[in-house]
Design a protein around this motif. Structure first.
Motif, PDB file in Angstrom:
ATOM      1  N   TRP A  50       0.802  -1.222   0.000  1.00 16.61           N
ATOM      2  CA  TRP A  50       0.000   0.000   0.000  1.00 16.61           C
ATOM      3  C   TRP A  50       0.838   1.277   0.000  1.00 16.61           C
ATOM      4  CZ3 TRP A  50       0.167   3.400   4.148  1.00 16.61           C
ATOM      5  CH2 TRP A  50       0.684   2.907   5.342  1.00 16.61           C
ATOM      6  N   PHE A  51       2.137   1.171   0.301  1.00 12.16           N
ATOM      7  CA  PHE A  51       3.027   2.334   0.254  1.00 12.16           C
ATOM      8  C   PHE A  51       4.419   1.817  -0.079  1.00 12.16           C
ATOM      9  CE2 PHE A  51       3.113   6.798   2.232  1.00 12.16           C
ATOM     10  CZ  PHE A  51       4.167   7.216   1.441  1.00 12.16           C
ATOM     11  N   SER A  52       4.639   1.596  -1.358  1.00  9.69           N
ATOM     12  CA  SER A  52       5.845   0.883  -1.799  1.00  9.69           C
ATOM     13  C   SER A  52       7.149   1.589  -1.437  1.00  9.69           C
ATOM     14  CB  SER A  52       5.777   0.627  -3.303  1.00  9.69           C
ATOM     15  OG  SER A  52       5.698   1.856  -4.004  1.00  9.69           O
ATOM     16  N   GLU A  53       7.110   2.878  -1.180  1.00 10.38           N
ATOM     17  CA  GLU A  53       8.339   3.599  -0.833  1.00 10.38           C
ATOM     18  C   GLU A  53       8.737   3.433   0.627  1.00 10.38           C
ATOM     19  OE1 GLU A  53       6.340   5.507  -4.270  1.00 10.38           O
ATOM     20  OE2 GLU A  53       5.673   5.070  -2.247  1.00 10.38           O
ATOM     21  N   LEU A  54       7.819   2.980   1.488  1.00  8.49           N
ATOM     22  CA  LEU A  54       8.132   2.845   2.913  1.00  8.49           C
ATOM     23  C   LEU A  54       8.651   1.451   3.234  1.00  8.49           C
ATOM     24  CD1 LEU A  54       5.256   4.685   4.831  1.00  8.49           C
ATOM     25  CD2 LEU A  54       7.515   5.536   4.205  1.00  8.49           C
ATOM     26  N   GLU A  55       9.583   1.398   4.179  1.00  9.96           N
ATOM     27  CA  GLU A  55      10.162   0.139   4.633  1.00  9.96           C
ATOM     28  C   GLU A  55      10.529   0.275   6.108  1.00  9.96           C
ATOM     29  OE1 GLU A  55      14.166  -2.488   3.735  1.00  9.96           O
ATOM     30  OE2 GLU A  55      13.659  -0.820   2.416  1.00  9.96           O
ATOM     31  N   THR A  56      10.026  -0.632   6.920  1.00  4.85           N
ATOM     32  CA  THR A  56      10.374  -0.615   8.334  1.00  4.85           C
ATOM     33  C   THR A  56      11.821  -1.051   8.485  1.00  4.85           C
ATOM     34  OG1 THR A  56       8.095  -1.101   8.973  1.00  4.85           O
ATOM     35  CG2 THR A  56       9.801  -1.551  10.602  1.00  4.85           C
ATOM     36  N   GLY A  57      12.617  -0.200   9.166  1.00  6.27           N
ATOM     37  CA  GLY A  57      14.011  -0.525   9.446  1.00  6.27           C
ATOM     38  C   GLY A  57      14.124  -1.208  10.799  1.00  6.27           C
ATOM     39  N   GLU A  58      13.936  -0.428  11.856  1.00  7.93           N
ATOM     40  CA  GLU A  58      13.955  -0.953  13.223  1.00  7.93           C
ATOM     41  C   GLU A  58      12.674  -0.500  13.904  1.00  7.93           C
ATOM     42  OE1 GLU A  58      17.517   0.140  15.315  1.00  7.93           O
ATOM     43  OE2 GLU A  58      18.735  -0.177  13.539  1.00  7.93           O
ATOM     44  N   LEU A  59      11.789  -1.428  14.176  1.00  8.55           N
ATOM     45  CA  LEU A  59      10.487  -1.113  14.758  1.00  8.55           C
ATOM     46  C   LEU A  59      10.613  -1.032  16.281  1.00  8.55           C
ATOM     47  CD1 LEU A  59       7.519  -0.547  14.163  1.00  8.55           C
ATOM     48  CD2 LEU A  59       7.092  -2.988  14.412  1.00  8.55           C
ATOM     49  N   ARG A  60      11.054   0.126  16.741  1.00 10.27           N
ATOM     50  CA  ARG A  60      11.194   0.410  18.178  1.00 10.27           C
ATOM     51  C   ARG A  60      11.314   1.921  18.329  1.00 10.27           C
ATOM     52  NH1 ARG A  60      16.229   2.141  18.901  1.00 10.27           N
ATOM     53  NH2 ARG A  60      17.850   1.470  17.448  1.00 10.27           N
ATOM     54  N   GLU A  61      11.028   2.419  19.529  1.00  7.82           N
ATOM     55  CA  GLU A  61      11.252   3.836  19.767  1.00  7.82           C
ATOM     56  C   GLU A  61      12.731   4.114  19.573  1.00  7.82           C
ATOM     57  OE1 GLU A  61       9.480   5.248  23.426  1.00  7.82           O
ATOM     58  OE2 GLU A  61       7.593   4.246  22.929  1.00  7.82           O
ATOM     59  N   GLY A  62      13.046   5.133  18.809  1.00  6.36           N
ATOM     60  CA  GLY A  62      14.429   5.413  18.448  1.00  6.36           C
ATOM     61  C   GLY A  62      14.857   4.685  17.178  1.00  6.36           C
ATOM     62  N   GLY A  63      14.009   3.795  16.689  1.00  4.92           N
ATOM     63  CA  GLY A  63      14.275   3.085  15.442  1.00  4.92           C
ATOM     64  C   GLY A  63      13.906   3.967  14.254  1.00  4.92           C
ATOM     65  N   PHE A  64      13.702   3.350  13.107  1.00  2.00           N
ATOM     66  CA  PHE A  64      13.429   4.162  11.928  1.00  2.00           C
ATOM     67  C   PHE A  64      12.610   3.391  10.892  1.00  2.00           C
ATOM     68  CE2 PHE A  64      17.245   1.822  11.033  1.00  2.00           C
ATOM     69  CZ  PHE A  64      17.149   1.476   9.699  1.00  2.00           C
ATOM     70  N   ILE A  65      12.031   4.191  10.026  1.00  8.93           N
ATOM     71  CA  ILE A  65      11.359   3.725   8.822  1.00  8.93           C
ATOM     72  C   ILE A  65      12.057   4.445   7.672  1.00  8.93           C
ATOM     73  CG2 ILE A  65       9.185   3.817   7.522  1.00  8.93           C
ATOM     74  CD1 ILE A  65       7.747   3.550  10.222  1.00  8.93           C
ATOM     75  N   ARG A  66      12.268   3.756   6.584  1.00  7.40           N
ATOM     76  CA  ARG A  66      12.897   4.370   5.413  1.00  7.40           C
ATOM     77  C   ARG A  66      11.838   4.800   4.415  1.00  7.40           C
ATOM     78  NH1 ARG A  66      18.429   1.766   4.600  1.00  7.40           N
ATOM     79  NH2 ARG A  66      18.056  -0.285   5.420  1.00  7.40           N
ATOM     80  N   PHE A  67      12.053   5.963   3.842  1.00  7.69           N
ATOM     81  CA  PHE A  67      11.284   6.405   2.684  1.00  7.69           C
ATOM     82  C   PHE A  67      12.250   6.309   1.517  1.00  7.69           C
ATOM     83  CE2 PHE A  67       9.413   9.012  -0.473  1.00  7.69           C
ATOM     84  CZ  PHE A  67       8.062   9.060  -0.216  1.00  7.69           C
ATOM     85  N   ASN A  68      12.072   5.277   0.694  1.00  6.39           N
ATOM     86  CA  ASN A  68      12.981   5.010  -0.424  1.00  6.39           C
ATOM     87  C   ASN A  68      12.669   5.939  -1.592  1.00  6.39           C
ATOM     88  OD1 ASN A  68      14.449   2.787   0.780  1.00  6.39           O
ATOM     89  ND2 ASN A  68      12.536   1.664   0.616  1.00  6.39           N
ATOM     90  N   MET A  69      13.694   6.650  -2.037  1.00  6.74           N
ATOM     91  CA  MET A  69      13.556   7.603  -3.134  1.00  6.74           C
ATOM     92  C   MET A  69      13.788   6.884  -4.471  1.00  6.74           C
ATOM     93  SD  MET A  69      12.866  10.246  -1.364  1.00  6.74           S
ATOM     94  CE  MET A  69      13.034  11.645  -2.436  1.00  6.74           C
ATOM     95  N   PRO A  70      13.233   7.423  -5.561  1.00  6.20           N
ATOM     96  CA  PRO A  70      13.394   6.794  -6.872  1.00  6.20           C
ATOM     97  C   PRO A  70      14.859   6.639  -7.321  1.00  6.20           C
ATOM     98  CG  PRO A  70      11.688   8.482  -6.963  1.00  6.20           C
ATOM     99  CD  PRO A  70      12.347   8.588  -5.619  1.00  6.20           C
ATOM    100  N   ASP A  71      15.747   7.512  -6.830  1.00  6.57           N
ATOM    101  CA  ASP A  71      17.149   7.451  -7.251  1.00  6.57           C
ATOM    102  C   ASP A  71      17.976   6.444  -6.454  1.00  6.57           C
ATOM    103  OD1 ASP A  71      17.555   8.647  -4.785  1.00  6.57           O
ATOM    104  OD2 ASP A  71      18.347  10.520  -5.588  1.00  6.57           O
ATOM    105  N   GLY A  72      17.335   5.686  -5.569  1.00  3.55           N
ATOM    106  CA  GLY A  72      18.043   4.687  -4.778  1.00  3.55           C
ATOM    107  C   GLY A  72      18.459   5.169  -3.398  1.00  3.55           C
TER     108      GLY A  72
END
Length: 166
Positions: free
Chosen positions: A40-62
């Motif tokens: 449903w949101f192909s650009e998003l990717e869970t990196g570390e699912l914890r407080e202080g962790g991150f989610i990536r927003f993948n850009m078209p250029d890599g």
């Protein structure tokens, strides 16, 4: 239903409120598990699912933008940065499934705001359809239709706010 826009002490809040015929656990998995998130949101990717962790927003250029996770409560709360803003998902179990409340805390309303709001609107509908075993025929067409509605919605909100400020 369009997002509710409100003035907040430190900017603005856009709020989407949706009911799903699926458990909070099922909706949570759509928000946090990469194989489902990508549907449903192909650009998003869970990196570390914890407080202080991150989610990536993948850009078209890599490259990618790191979205910092501010709060996580299993099957209940997920909040992360979204540029200068914040996005928060809250799940509430109900007898027939769950209620999802998505709030975006905005520093300012810009020309890009209607685009983001239309995007979140379409994403929430895509989640519902996927959970129901369906697919959205054309996200682009759906987004275009909602973008027009959100452009008018934001313009009306700002005009009303301007009248109240005078």
């Amino acid at each position: 239903m369009l997002a509710i826009l409100e003035k907040a002490p430190d900017g603005y809040v856009a709020r989407f409120d949706r009911s799903f015929r699926h458990s909070a656990e099922a909706v949570w998995s759509m928000l946090t598990e990469n194989d489902k998130l990508s549907r449903w949101f192909s650009e998003l990717e869970t990196g570390e699912l914890r407080e202080g962790g991150f989610i990536r927003f993948n850009m078209p250029d890599g490259s990618f933008i790191k979205l910092d996770i501010l709060e996580v409560k299993l099957c209940s709360v997920l909040e992360y940065t979204w540029g200068e803003d914040r996005v928060r998902f809250e799940l509430y179990p109900e007898s027939e499934g769950c209620r999802l409340v998505l709030t975006e805390k905005l520093q300012a309303i810009t020309a890009h705001t209607p685009k983001d709001l239309a995007g979140w609107h379409v994403c929430l509908e895509a989640i519902r359809l996927l959970l129901d075993g369906e697919e959205m025929p054309s996200r682009k067409k759906e987004w275009e239709a909602w973008y027009e509605k959100y452009s008018r919605h934001v313009d009306t909100f700002l005009a009303e706010e301007g009248r109240q400020g005078n």
